[in-house]
Design a protein around this motif. Structure first.
Motif, PDB file in Angstrom:
ATOM      1  N   UNK A 114      32.849  36.485  76.039  1.00 34.22           N
ATOM      2  CA  UNK A 114      31.936  35.527  76.652  1.00 34.22           C
ATOM      3  C   UNK A 114      30.692  36.272  77.102  1.00 34.22           C
ATOM      4  N   UNK A 115      29.576  35.961  76.514  1.00 31.10           N
ATOM      5  CA  UNK A 115      28.337  36.652  76.848  1.00 31.10           C
ATOM      6  C   UNK A 115      27.586  35.890  77.936  1.00 31.10           C
ATOM      7  N   UNK A 116      26.758  36.603  78.674  1.00 29.16           N
ATOM      8  CA  UNK A 116      25.927  35.929  79.679  1.00 29.16           C
ATOM      9  C   UNK A 116      25.006  34.931  78.994  1.00 29.16           C
ATOM     10  N   UNK A 117      24.556  33.965  79.756  1.00 24.53           N
ATOM     11  CA  UNK A 117      23.661  32.957  79.207  1.00 24.53           C
ATOM     12  C   UNK A 117      22.409  33.618  78.621  1.00 24.53           C
TER      13      UNK A 117
ATOM     14  N   UNK B  97      18.198  41.931  67.705  1.00 26.26           N
ATOM     15  CA  UNK B  97      17.668  42.220  66.379  1.00 26.26           C
ATOM     16  C   UNK B  97      16.181  41.898  66.304  1.00 26.26           C
ATOM     17  N   UNK B  98      15.660  41.247  67.345  1.00 28.95           N
ATOM     18  CA  UNK B  98      14.249  40.890  67.328  1.00 28.95           C
ATOM     19  C   UNK B  98      13.399  41.954  68.028  1.00 28.95           C
ATOM     20  N   UNK B  99      13.694  42.210  69.279  1.00 31.86           N
ATOM     21  CA  UNK B  99      12.893  43.190  70.017  1.00 31.86           C
ATOM     22  C   UNK B  99      13.525  44.570  69.992  1.00 31.86           C
ATOM     23  N   UNK B 100      14.731  44.650  69.440  1.00 29.00           N
ATOM     24  CA  UNK B 100      15.402  45.932  69.253  1.00 29.00           C
ATOM     25  C   UNK B 100      15.820  46.623  70.558  1.00 29.00           C
ATOM     26  N   UNK B 133      17.718  37.151  75.554  1.00 27.89           N
ATOM     27  CA  UNK B 133      17.131  36.055  76.317  1.00 27.89           C
ATOM     28  C   UNK B 133      15.607  36.108  76.320  1.00 27.89           C
ATOM     29  N   UNK B 134      15.056  37.309  76.197  1.00 29.27           N
ATOM     30  CA  UNK B 134      13.598  37.449  76.217  1.00 29.27           C
ATOM     31  C   UNK B 134      12.954  36.972  74.912  1.00 29.27           C
ATOM     32  N   UNK B 135      13.738  37.020  73.831  1.00 27.08           N
ATOM     33  CA  UNK B 135      13.180  36.676  72.518  1.00 27.08           C
ATOM     34  C   UNK B 135      13.416  35.220  72.144  1.00 27.08           C
ATOM     35  N   UNK B 136      14.029  34.463  72.995  1.00 25.13           N
ATOM     36  CA  UNK B 136      14.290  33.077  72.638  1.00 25.13           C
ATOM     37  C   UNK B 136      13.835  32.146  73.764  1.00 25.13           C
ATOM     38  N   UNK B 137      12.973  31.254  73.396  1.00 25.47           N
ATOM     39  CA  UNK B 137      12.537  30.242  74.361  1.00 25.47           C
ATOM     40  C   UNK B 137      11.665  29.201  73.675  1.00 25.47           C
TER      41      UNK B 137
END
Lengths: 137, 137
Positions: A114-117, B97-100, B133-137
């Motif tokens: 289970x990964x963090x949101x 895989x986006x910001x590495x 989380x930083x690469x998706x919004x």
DNA sequence: GTAACTGCAAAATATTTGCATCCTT
DNA sequence: AAGGATGCAAATATTTTGCAGTTAC
């Protein structure tokens, strides 16, 4: 019949219950829980027999367990070996710290975590370091 | 008191049971199962309250679940962040895989896997690739 | 004071064990 | 024929639910 061959190879006696349960695994794409098997109303196997059969299959290396966080254990068929360049599933790799060989543990599935949101997983790798069967005796 | 702070931060009311159970987690090195908490005879909390407290803690992000293959769920404290150069436990790393960038998911424990006979594990690593989380919004 | 938490009782579910019978080898 | 597998019954263990009393805010 494939089921019989598997049972014989494992050194188990060939019974109706075992063939039927094995058949469910062959027919199923994914893993099965005890309840899935019992629920399968097409079969008529005692609840206790299902418990014992699953346990026997696990001990015989026919199926393996996949841990979950909902108080159930999933079971899935073990595959014989890792086909070169052809990954069936995400499975664990074992690196021996002694001989440095890497074993493809095709029958050990990578469990779900289970990964963090916000973290969206695409692929999961699991590497276990330790000593392999060839280096210990 | 540390327990109170955690509860308040999570927006939960501060009760004796919750403080006591949290205390057990702080005192414990590893993860705890429901039975471990209930068994802890020094405490006197109803079985049902333990169930409900664990569930509440999971939902509030105070603890997380670790799947096992023995029909129990382990629970462990979630850590706020990864302290540089100081690994508390074997935990999952997340590579975007986006910001590495590689995130240290300190609150995601590497679950136990059942290895075939003969393979003795010493250390387990788990790497998840995906989008962070930083690469998706 | 009100909403939420707790403990008790009990229901529902899941798992294990013992034993007599049946089936596989 | 003998050992192992199965089904039934029952004992345990685990988890969930309802409700009334208590506590936190």
């Amino acid at each position: 019949m494939q089921q019989e061959a598997v049972l014989k190879k494992a050194g188990l006696s060939v019974t109706e219950s075992r063939k039927t349960i094995l058949e469910l695994f062959f027919a199923s794409e994914g893993a099965l829980a005890h309840a899935d098997i019992e629920k399968h109303s097409s079969i008529n196997i005692d609840r206790v027999t299902v418990y014992r059969t699953l346990q026997t299959f696990v001990e015989s290396g026919i199926i393996h367990q996949i841990p979950t966080t909902d108080n159930t254990i999933l079971y899935a068929l073990c595959k014989d070996s890792c086909e070169a360049g052809h990954h069936h599933d995400e499975h664990v790799h074992f690196i021996c710290v002694s001989c440095n060989k890497t074993n493809c543990l095709d029958d050990v599935m990578v469990p779900m975590v289970k990964l963090p949101k916000g973290f969206l997983p695409i692929q999961t790798a699991m590497i276990v370091k330790g000593t392999c069967i060839d280096c210990r005796n």
